[in-house]
Motif scaffolding. Sequence first.
Motif, short mmCIF file in Angstrom:
data_model
loop_
_atom_site.label_atom_id
_atom_site.label_comp_id
_atom_site.label_asym_id
_atom_site.label_seq_id
_atom_site.Cartn_x
_atom_site.Cartn_y
_atom_site.Cartn_z
N MET A 1 0.94 -1.44 0.27
CA MET A 1 0.11 0.05 -0.19
C MET A 1 0.92 1.16 0.44
SD MET A 1 -3.62 0.87 2.39
CE MET A 1 -4.06 0.06 2.13
N ASN A 2 0.29 1.91 -1.28
CA ASN A 2 1.29 3.42 -0.74
C ASN A 2 1.28 3.98 0.18
OD1 ASN A 2 1.63 6.00 -1.23
ND2 ASN A 2 0.82 6.24 -3.38
N ALA A 3 2.58 4.69 0.79
CA ALA A 3 2.72 4.88 2.11
C ALA A 3 1.92 6.73 2.21
CB ALA A 3 4.30 5.77 2.23
N GLU A 4 1.81 7.24 1.07
CA GLU A 4 0.58 8.77 1.22
C GLU A 4 -0.54 8.29 2.17
OE1 GLU A 4 0.15 12.87 -0.72
OE2 GLU A 4 1.78 11.59 -1.90
N LEU A 5 -0.90 7.27 1.55
CA LEU A 5 -2.60 6.36 1.76
C LEU A 5 -2.74 5.88 2.58
CD1 LEU A 5 -5.20 6.16 0.31
CD2 LEU A 5 -4.23 3.51 0.08
N LEU A 6 -1.27 5.63 3.50
CA LEU A 6 -1.76 5.33 4.35
C LEU A 6 -1.50 5.77 5.46
CD1 LEU A 6 1.22 1.69 4.85
CD2 LEU A 6 -1.50 1.92 4.70
N TRP A 7 -0.24 7.14 5.84
CA TRP A 7 -0.97 8.76 6.04
C TRP A 7 -2.18 9.14 6.41
CZ3 TRP A 7 -0.75 13.49 4.61
CH2 TRP A 7 -0.01 14.59 5.83
N TYR A 8 -2.91 8.61 5.39
CA TYR A 8 -4.16 9.54 4.93
C TYR A 8 -4.83 9.09 6.30
CZ TYR A 8 -2.73 13.41 1.79
OH TYR A 8 -2.07 14.57 1.71
N VAL A 9 -5.10 7.85 5.62
CA VAL A 9 -5.76 6.58 6.27
C VAL A 9 -5.72 6.63 8.11
CG1 VAL A 9 -6.22 3.67 7.16
CG2 VAL A 9 -5.82 5.28 4.62
#
Length: 192
Positions: A1-9
């Motif tokens: 999973m994309n690191a930026e997406l994890l941060w947003y989640v």
Amino acid sequence: MNAELLWYVARASGLVLLPLFTAVVVLGVLTRGRRRPAGSPRFATLALHRSLALAALAFVAVHVGSVVADSYVDVTLVDVVVPFASGYRPYWTGLGTLALLLLAALIGTSLARVRLGQRAWRGVHALSWVFFALTLAHGLGAGSDTRTWWGLALSGACAVAVALAVVLGRSRPRWRPVDPPRRPAVLEGAHR
């Protein structure tokens, strides 16, 4: 999973958790104080309390999972269960870990409520105040959005909602219910 997406989640789930936990605590306090919205039965308030608690539990899993999976923050599975061990904002993350452990105790005792008895369950459930305070402090210290004006407003509104629920839940009316008006004696004799 994309690191930026994890941060947003991780951010989004944390922000959703605060109002969810606020609603759970407010409903718990008002139900305990025998207060509820006009016209709603007590079991409906309790059912909503439980349903929101389950929804919050799902968001906790998403929040913790996304934080551990995110490579930007240094939080491991050990940090999830050992307070103040994290390399990422250890104090604030440690408060979140304490809140998570307390949440596990609250859930565990609620599931075993029948076996524990009402008194023991109430004793542990009274720690919901500590849980809410830890959660609020964790969000304010570890969250990246809670220092914005809207993040502070959300945190403040949640704190005020819980404080008002406590005041309403603990208050007892200082007046007695009014007795129905009695007919004057002259009219009572006329209707016989």
